[in-house]
Motif scaffolding. Structure first.
Motif, PDB file in Angstrom:
ATOM      1  N   ASP A  47      33.512  43.094  49.373  1.00 20.09           N
ATOM      2  CA  ASP A  47      34.511  44.123  49.084  1.00 20.09           C
ATOM      3  C   ASP A  47      34.403  44.653  47.655  1.00 20.09           C
ATOM      4  O   ASP A  47      35.066  45.629  47.307  1.00 20.09           O
ATOM      5  N   PHE A  48      33.609  43.996  46.816  1.00 26.29           N
ATOM      6  CA  PHE A  48      33.445  44.387  45.419  1.00 26.29           C
ATOM      7  C   PHE A  48      31.958  44.559  45.090  1.00 26.29           C
ATOM      8  O   PHE A  48      31.434  43.886  44.205  1.00 26.29           O
ATOM      9  N   PRO A  49      31.277  45.474  45.784  1.00 30.72           N
ATOM     10  CA  PRO A  49      29.838  45.619  45.573  1.00 30.72           C
ATOM     11  C   PRO A  49      29.470  46.181  44.204  1.00 30.72           C
ATOM     12  O   PRO A  49      28.338  46.017  43.755  1.00 30.72           O
ATOM     13  N   GLY A  50      30.410  46.807  43.528  1.00 26.98           N
ATOM     14  CA  GLY A  50      30.119  47.415  42.227  1.00 26.98           C
ATOM     15  C   GLY A  50      30.455  46.531  41.047  1.00 26.98           C
ATOM     16  O   GLY A  50      30.427  46.981  39.904  1.00 26.98           O
ATOM     17  N   LEU A  51      30.759  45.245  41.291  1.00 29.63           N
ATOM     18  CA  LEU A  51      31.121  44.332  40.214  1.00 29.63           C
ATOM     19  C   LEU A  51      29.927  44.137  39.283  1.00 29.63           C
ATOM     20  O   LEU A  51      28.850  43.725  39.719  1.00 29.63           O
ATOM     21  N   LEU A  52      30.118  44.467  38.001  1.00 28.69           N
ATOM     22  CA  LEU A  52      29.032  44.293  37.039  1.00 28.69           C
ATOM     23  C   LEU A  52      29.552  44.209  35.624  1.00 28.69           C
ATOM     24  O   LEU A  52      30.667  44.628  35.319  1.00 28.69           O
ATOM     25  N   ALA A  53      28.733  43.642  34.764  1.00 21.93           N
ATOM     26  CA  ALA A  53      29.044  43.513  33.344  1.00 21.93           C
ATOM     27  C   ALA A  53      28.481  44.716  32.604  1.00 21.93           C
ATOM     28  O   ALA A  53      27.442  45.261  32.970  1.00 21.93           O
ATOM     29  N   ASP A  54      29.182  45.103  31.555  1.00 22.05           N
ATOM     30  CA  ASP A  54      28.757  46.239  30.737  1.00 22.05           C
ATOM     31  C   ASP A  54      29.287  46.015  29.323  1.00 22.05           C
ATOM     32  O   ASP A  54      29.932  45.002  29.045  1.00 22.05           O
ATOM     33  N   VAL A  55      29.032  46.940  28.451  1.00 22.50           N
ATOM     34  CA  VAL A  55      29.508  46.854  27.074  1.00 22.50           C
ATOM     35  C   VAL A  55      29.839  48.270  26.602  1.00 22.50           C
ATOM     36  O   VAL A  55      29.209  49.237  27.019  1.00 22.50           O
ATOM     37  N   ASN A  56      30.875  48.377  25.743  1.00 25.18           N
ATOM     38  CA  ASN A  56      31.232  49.703  25.238  1.00 25.18           C
ATOM     39  C   ASN A  56      30.579  49.960  23.880  1.00 25.18           C
ATOM     40  O   ASN A  56      29.858  49.103  23.361  1.00 25.18           O
ATOM     41  N   VAL A  57      30.844  51.109  23.303  1.00 23.29           N
ATOM     42  CA  VAL A  57      30.196  51.508  22.051  1.00 23.29           C
ATOM     43  C   VAL A  57      30.560  50.609  20.881  1.00 23.29           C
ATOM     44  O   VAL A  57      29.847  50.574  19.882  1.00 23.29           O
ATOM     45  N   PHE A  58      31.660  49.860  20.997  1.00 25.90           N
ATOM     46  CA  PHE A  58      32.076  48.959  19.930  1.00 25.90           C
ATOM     47  C   PHE A  58      31.519  47.547  20.111  1.00 25.90           C
ATOM     48  O   PHE A  58      31.795  46.656  19.314  1.00 25.90           O
ATOM     49  N   GLY A  59      30.785  47.309  21.198  1.00 25.16           N
ATOM     50  CA  GLY A  59      30.230  45.995  21.470  1.00 25.16           C
ATOM     51  C   GLY A  59      31.171  45.099  22.250  1.00 25.16           C
ATOM     52  O   GLY A  59      30.914  43.909  22.401  1.00 25.16           O
ATOM     53  N   ASP A  60      32.271  45.663  22.744  1.00 24.40           N
ATOM     54  CA  ASP A  60      33.214  44.893  23.553  1.00 24.40           C
ATOM     55  C   ASP A  60      32.711  44.827  24.983  1.00 24.40           C
ATOM     56  O   ASP A  60      32.308  45.840  25.557  1.00 24.40           O
ATOM     57  N   GLY A  61      32.748  43.637  25.557  1.00 24.63           N
ATOM     58  CA  GLY A  61      32.330  43.478  26.937  1.00 24.63           C
ATOM     59  C   GLY A  61      33.294  44.151  27.890  1.00 24.63           C
ATOM     60  O   GLY A  61      34.502  44.211  27.638  1.00 24.63           O
ATOM     61  N   LEU A  62      32.763  44.681  28.965  1.00 22.75           N
ATOM     62  CA  LEU A  62      33.552  45.310  30.015  1.00 22.75           C
ATOM     63  C   LEU A  62      33.127  44.736  31.353  1.00 22.75           C
ATOM     64  O   LEU A  62      31.951  44.444  31.557  1.00 22.75           O
ATOM     65  N   VAL A  63      34.066  44.593  32.254  1.00 23.68           N
ATOM     66  CA  VAL A  63      33.748  44.189  33.613  1.00 23.68           C
ATOM     67  C   VAL A  63      34.199  45.313  34.527  1.00 23.68           C
ATOM     68  O   VAL A  63      35.372  45.665  34.563  1.00 23.68           O
ATOM     69  N   HIS A  64      33.242  45.918  35.211  1.00 20.74           N
ATOM     70  CA  HIS A  64      33.538  46.992  36.160  1.00 20.74           C
ATOM     71  C   HIS A  64      33.738  46.378  37.541  1.00 20.74           C
ATOM     72  O   HIS A  64      32.891  45.629  38.017  1.00 20.74           O
ATOM     73  N   LEU A  65      34.863  46.694  38.157  1.00 21.22           N
ATOM     74  CA  LEU A  65      35.083  46.241  39.529  1.00 21.22           C
ATOM     75  C   LEU A  65      34.388  47.155  40.510  1.00 21.22           C
ATOM     76  O   LEU A  65      34.122  46.769  41.637  1.00 21.22           O
ATOM     77  N   GLY A  66      34.093  48.366  40.093  1.00 25.01           N
ATOM     78  CA  GLY A  66      33.476  49.343  40.975  1.00 25.01           C
ATOM     79  C   GLY A  66      34.516  49.970  41.883  1.00 25.01           C
ATOM     80  O   GLY A  66      35.705  49.680  41.807  1.00 25.01           O
ATOM     81  N   THR A  67      34.064  50.845  42.731  1.00 27.58           N
ATOM     82  CA  THR A  67      34.959  51.490  43.683  1.00 27.58           C
ATOM     83  C   THR A  67      35.222  50.516  44.820  1.00 27.58           C
ATOM     84  O   THR A  67      34.294  49.994  45.430  1.00 27.58           O
TER      85      THR A  67
END
Length: 106
Positions: A47-67
């Motif tokens: 149900d969460f196929p778009g789950l992935l790790a990312d980072v923003n321009v400030f170096g803060d980690g982001l977790v995308h749940l996806g659609t």
């Protein structure tokens, strides 16, 4: 525009020297992995196929749940609510036990 945690900040595409992108991405990767492990245990990983790790321009980690579909969003909301309810119950039980231990014997 960025919220106080930088989550709304643009994702890092052009890297700038001195920003700890790898540290932020690694933290996001560990968190996304922990969430993925729980989703697998619940049978919700598909149900969460778009789950992935990312980072923003400030170096803060982001977790995308996806659609995700509305059913998955509702189930996730219910799981969070159940966890909060259980946590409140545990806190109330601990407080009650502490009060009983501290009460003078009659």
């Amino acid at each position: 525009m960025t919220d106080r945690r930088g989550v709304v900040a643009k994702r890092a595409e052009d890297l700038v020297s001195g920003v700890p992108y790898v540290r932020g991405w690694n933290r996001a990767r560990r968190s996304a992995g922990a969430l993925a492990d729980q989703l697998v245990l619940l049978g919700l990983d598909s149900d969460f196929p778009g789950l992935l790790a990312d980072v923003n321009v400030f170096g803060d980690g982001l977790v995308h749940l996806g659609t995700i579909g509305p059913e998955a969003a509702e189930l996730l909301a219910n799981l969070i609510a159940a966890g909060l309810e259980a946590e409140q119950h545990d806190t109330a039980t601990e407080a009650s036990s502490a009060m009983r231990r501290e009460a003078p014997a009659a």
